[in-house]
Design a protein around this motif. Structure first.
Motif, PDB file in Angstrom:
ATOM      1  N   ASP A   8       0.822  -1.213   0.000  1.00  0.00           N
ATOM      2  CA  ASP A   8       0.000   0.000   0.000  1.00  0.00           C
ATOM      3  C   ASP A   8       0.857   1.265   0.000  1.00  0.00           C
ATOM      4  OD1 ASP A   8      -2.277  -1.518  -0.060  1.00  0.00           O
ATOM      5  OD2 ASP A   8      -2.762  -1.252   2.057  1.00  0.00           O
ATOM      6  N   GLY A   9       2.084   1.163   0.489  1.00  0.00           N
ATOM      7  CA  GLY A   9       2.974   2.323   0.537  1.00  0.00           C
ATOM      8  C   GLY A   9       3.833   2.482  -0.695  1.00  0.00           C
ATOM      9  N   TYR A  10       3.553   1.741  -1.733  1.00  0.00           N
ATOM     10  CA  TYR A  10       4.358   1.792  -2.950  1.00  0.00           C
ATOM     11  C   TYR A  10       3.460   2.206  -4.119  1.00  0.00           C
ATOM     12  CZ  TYR A  10       8.071   0.548  -6.196  1.00  0.00           C
ATOM     13  OH  TYR A  10       9.047   0.590  -7.156  1.00  0.00           O
ATOM     14  N   PRO A  11       3.291   3.526  -4.312  1.00  0.00           N
ATOM     15  CA  PRO A  11       2.302   4.025  -5.298  1.00  0.00           C
ATOM     16  C   PRO A  11       2.419   3.487  -6.715  1.00  0.00           C
ATOM     17  CG  PRO A  11       3.136   5.807  -3.937  1.00  0.00           C
ATOM     18  CD  PRO A  11       3.959   4.593  -3.599  1.00  0.00           C
ATOM     19  N   PRO A  12       3.632   3.226  -7.250  1.00  0.00           N
ATOM     20  CA  PRO A  12       3.663   2.754  -8.640  1.00  0.00           C
ATOM     21  C   PRO A  12       2.960   1.413  -8.873  1.00  0.00           C
ATOM     22  CG  PRO A  12       5.840   3.504  -7.956  1.00  0.00           C
ATOM     23  CD  PRO A  12       4.976   3.468  -6.723  1.00  0.00           C
ATOM     24  N   MET A  13       2.608   0.697  -7.804  1.00  0.00           N
ATOM     25  CA  MET A  13       1.997  -0.618  -7.962  1.00  0.00           C
ATOM     26  C   MET A  13       0.645  -0.585  -8.674  1.00  0.00           C
ATOM     27  SD  MET A  13       3.647  -3.241  -7.146  1.00  0.00           S
ATOM     28  CE  MET A  13       2.278  -4.361  -7.134  1.00  0.00           C
ATOM     29  N   ARG A  14      -0.115   0.497  -8.513  1.00  0.00           N
ATOM     30  CA  ARG A  14      -1.458   0.614  -9.087  1.00  0.00           C
ATOM     31  C   ARG A  14      -2.457  -0.367  -8.477  1.00  0.00           C
ATOM     32  NH1 ARG A  14       1.199   1.073 -14.486  1.00  0.00           N
ATOM     33  NH2 ARG A  14       1.406   3.286 -14.863  1.00  0.00           N
ATOM     34  N   VAL A  15      -2.037  -1.073  -7.440  1.00  0.00           N
ATOM     35  CA  VAL A  15      -2.959  -1.941  -6.714  1.00  0.00           C
ATOM     36  C   VAL A  15      -2.782  -1.687  -5.227  1.00  0.00           C
ATOM     37  CG1 VAL A  15      -3.005  -3.786  -8.438  1.00  0.00           C
ATOM     38  CG2 VAL A  15      -1.331  -3.871  -6.578  1.00  0.00           C
ATOM     39  N   LYS A  16      -3.810  -2.040  -4.477  1.00  0.00           N
ATOM     40  CA  LYS A  16      -3.732  -1.964  -3.023  1.00  0.00           C
ATOM     41  C   LYS A  16      -4.290  -3.259  -2.457  1.00  0.00           C
ATOM     42  CE  LYS A  16      -8.158   0.423  -2.738  1.00  0.00           C
ATOM     43  NZ  LYS A  16      -8.903   1.565  -2.222  1.00  0.00           N
ATOM     44  N   VAL A  17      -3.993  -3.495  -1.218  1.00  0.00           N
ATOM     45  CA  VAL A  17      -4.471  -4.692  -0.542  1.00  0.00           C
ATOM     46  C   VAL A  17      -5.856  -4.399   0.023  1.00  0.00           C
ATOM     47  CG1 VAL A  17      -4.016  -6.297   1.338  1.00  0.00           C
ATOM     48  CG2 VAL A  17      -2.122  -5.413  -0.018  1.00  0.00           C
ATOM     49  N   ALA A  18      -6.786  -5.330  -0.165  1.00  0.00           N
ATOM     50  CA  ALA A  18      -8.153  -5.175   0.333  1.00  0.00           C
ATOM     51  C   ALA A  18      -8.617  -6.489   0.940  1.00  0.00           C
ATOM     52  CB  ALA A  18      -9.087  -4.771  -0.809  1.00  0.00           C
ATOM     53  N   ALA A  19      -9.492  -6.394   1.923  1.00  0.00           N
ATOM     54  CA  ALA A  19     -10.024  -7.596   2.564  1.00  0.00           C
ATOM     55  C   ALA A  19     -10.803  -8.433   1.560  1.00  0.00           C
ATOM     56  CB  ALA A  19     -10.927  -7.202   3.733  1.00  0.00           C
ATOM     57  N   THR A  20     -10.742  -9.746   1.753  1.00  0.00           N
ATOM     58  CA  THR A  20     -11.482 -10.674   0.903  1.00  0.00           C
ATOM     59  C   THR A  20     -11.873 -11.886   1.736  1.00  0.00           C
ATOM     60  OG1 THR A  20     -11.482 -11.777  -1.265  1.00  0.00           O
ATOM     61  CG2 THR A  20      -9.505 -12.011   0.058  1.00  0.00           C
ATOM     62  N   PRO A  21     -12.952 -12.560   1.392  1.00  0.00           N
ATOM     63  CA  PRO A  21     -13.297 -13.781   2.136  1.00  0.00           C
ATOM     64  C   PRO A  21     -12.212 -14.841   1.965  1.00  0.00           C
ATOM     65  CG  PRO A  21     -15.115 -13.077   0.728  1.00  0.00           C
ATOM     66  CD  PRO A  21     -13.925 -12.240   0.358  1.00  0.00           C
ATOM     67  N   PHE A  22     -12.039 -15.645   2.980  1.00  0.00           N
ATOM     68  CA  PHE A  22     -11.103 -16.762   2.898  1.00  0.00           C
ATOM     69  C   PHE A  22     -11.929 -18.038   3.014  1.00  0.00           C
ATOM     70  CE2 PHE A  22      -7.886 -19.739   4.596  1.00  0.00           C
ATOM     71  CZ  PHE A  22      -6.915 -19.580   3.630  1.00  0.00           C
ATOM     72  N   LEU A  23     -12.213 -18.636   1.867  1.00  0.00           N
ATOM     73  CA  LEU A  23     -13.075 -19.811   1.806  1.00  0.00           C
ATOM     74  C   LEU A  23     -12.294 -21.029   1.351  1.00  0.00           C
ATOM     75  CD1 LEU A  23     -16.050 -18.047  -0.023  1.00  0.00           C
ATOM     76  CD2 LEU A  23     -15.757 -18.392   2.445  1.00  0.00           C
ATOM     77  N   PHE A  24     -10.986 -20.967   1.544  1.00  0.00           N
ATOM     78  CA  PHE A  24     -10.129 -22.040   1.077  1.00  0.00           C
ATOM     79  C   PHE A  24     -10.492 -23.346   1.785  1.00  0.00           C
ATOM     80  CE2 PHE A  24      -6.161 -24.199   0.246  1.00  0.00           C
ATOM     81  CZ  PHE A  24      -5.900 -23.773  -1.036  1.00  0.00           C
ATOM     82  N   PRO A  25     -10.527 -24.501   1.114  1.00  0.00           N
ATOM     83  CA  PRO A  25     -10.072 -24.766  -0.240  1.00  0.00           C
ATOM     84  C   PRO A  25     -11.155 -24.679  -1.303  1.00  0.00           C
ATOM     85  CG  PRO A  25     -10.507 -26.826   0.831  1.00  0.00           C
ATOM     86  CD  PRO A  25     -10.818 -25.745   1.825  1.00  0.00           C
ATOM     87  N   SER A  26     -12.398 -24.328  -0.942  1.00  0.00           N
ATOM     88  CA  SER A  26     -13.446 -24.285  -1.961  1.00  0.00           C
ATOM     89  C   SER A  26     -13.322 -23.043  -2.846  1.00  0.00           C
ATOM     90  CB  SER A  26     -14.828 -24.320  -1.294  1.00  0.00           C
ATOM     91  OG  SER A  26     -14.991 -23.183  -0.464  1.00  0.00           O
ATOM     92  N   GLN A  27     -12.543 -22.053  -2.424  1.00  0.00           N
ATOM     93  CA  GLN A  27     -12.354 -20.849  -3.211  1.00  0.00           C
ATOM     94  C   GLN A  27     -11.715 -21.196  -4.550  1.00  0.00           C
ATOM     95  OE1 GLN A  27     -10.908 -18.021  -0.597  1.00  0.00           O
ATOM     96  NE2 GLN A  27     -11.649 -16.297  -1.763  1.00  0.00           N
ATOM     97  N   SER A  28     -12.193 -20.569  -5.601  1.00  0.00           N
ATOM     98  CA  SER A  28     -11.684 -20.864  -6.930  1.00  0.00           C
ATOM     99  C   SER A  28     -10.213 -20.496  -7.037  1.00  0.00           C
ATOM    100  CB  SER A  28     -12.484 -20.086  -7.977  1.00  0.00           C
ATOM    101  OG  SER A  28     -11.971 -20.346  -9.249  1.00  0.00           O
ATOM    102  N   TYR A  29      -9.462 -21.373  -7.658  1.00  0.00           N
ATOM    103  CA  TYR A  29      -8.028 -21.195  -7.837  1.00  0.00           C
ATOM    104  C   TYR A  29      -7.699 -20.884  -9.291  1.00  0.00           C
ATOM    105  CZ  TYR A  29      -3.075 -22.651  -7.262  1.00  0.00           C
ATOM    106  OH  TYR A  29      -1.711 -22.728  -7.212  1.00  0.00           O
ATOM    107  N   SER A  30      -8.659 -21.084 -10.155  1.00  0.00           N
ATOM    108  CA  SER A  30      -8.449 -20.780 -11.570  1.00  0.00           C
ATOM    109  C   SER A  30      -9.771 -20.327 -12.168  1.00  0.00           C
ATOM    110  CB  SER A  30      -7.924 -22.014 -12.306  1.00  0.00           C
ATOM    111  OG  SER A  30      -8.845 -23.061 -12.228  1.00  0.00           O
ATOM    112  N   GLY A  31      -9.673 -19.678 -13.305  1.00  0.00           N
ATOM    113  CA  GLY A  31     -10.883 -19.233 -13.987  1.00  0.00           C
ATOM    114  C   GLY A  31     -11.256 -17.803 -13.652  1.00  0.00           C
ATOM    115  N   GLU A  32     -12.373 -17.399 -14.179  1.00  0.00           N
ATOM    116  CA  GLU A  32     -12.810 -16.011 -14.126  1.00  0.00           C
ATOM    117  C   GLU A  32     -13.013 -15.481 -12.712  1.00  0.00           C
ATOM    118  OE1 GLU A  32     -16.762 -13.889 -15.744  1.00  0.00           O
ATOM    119  OE2 GLU A  32     -15.632 -15.017 -17.251  1.00  0.00           O
TER     120      GLU A  32
END
Length: 194
Positions: free
Chosen positions: A32-56
């Motif tokens: 988050d402290g590195y502006p050229p990245m153009r991305v930031k870290v955001a919260a997301t659900p952790f549903l592993f291992p059912s969370q999709s690992y490939s695809g859209e």
């Protein structure tokens, strides 16, 4: 505790994992402290291992394993390798390990173990099949490596998935423990700055 029989994140046809020796809060702060990245870290659900690992609908997952809260684990999209994560973590001077492994049914097989420390590649050992089998290593072997295996006549036997997982554990990432694949704090992903 070892991984339960019905829970097999290590048995996927394509397994890619990056582990950082820093808790998730430190890793998120660095990105988050590195502006050229153009991305930031955001919260997301952790549903592993059912969370999709490939695809859209797949998500690049970052989590702090219950079994090792001093680490951050990152699982990218299945086909993307580490995307940008490992290289930026090395740039931020975190100690990082990346492994990639395919099972024997995958056409272009690979088993790879790579360690970065102090912003530099310290060790890489890899066996892969493209048109033919190739074995490659760079840097000095780490103390836990089973270097006698690298003399195996069959190149594909020099570095197997089991050996890659052994190396991960010796480095400090207890991936064979079920609690490595759980988190007690919110997981994260990368999203674009808006």
């Amino acid at each position: 505790m070892t991984i339960a029989a019905n829970f097999d994140p290590l048995g996927r046809p394509y397994f890619d994992l990056v582990v950082v020796r820093a808790p998730l809060s430190e890793v998120a702060r660095a990105f988050d402290g590195y502006p050229p990245m153009r991305v930031k870290v955001a919260a997301t659900p952790f549903l592993f291992p059912s969370q999709s690992y490939s695809g859209e609908n797949s998500t690049m997952l970052l989590w702090q394993p219950e079994a090792a809260p001093q680490l951050t684990a990152f699982m990218p999209h299945a086909a993307s390798s580490d995307y940008f994560f490992r290289s930026y973590c090395a740039r931020f001077l975190f100690n990082v390990v990346e492994v990639r492994s395919t099972d024997e049914q995958v056409a272009d097989q690979i088993n790879s173990f790579e360690v970065h420390a102090e912003g530099k590649l310290r060790r890489m050992v890899r066996v892969m099949k493209d048109d033919h089998w190739d074995f490659f290593q760079e840097g000095n072997p780490l103390g836990f490596e089973q270097t006698a295996r690298y003399a195996s006549r069959l190149l594909k036997d020099r570095l197997t998935r089991d050996l890659v997982l052994d190396y991960l554990e010796a480095w400090g990432a207890p991936v064979r423990e079920e609690a490595f694949w759980r988190t007690s704090i919110p997981a994260a992903t990368f999203v674009s700055w808006t």
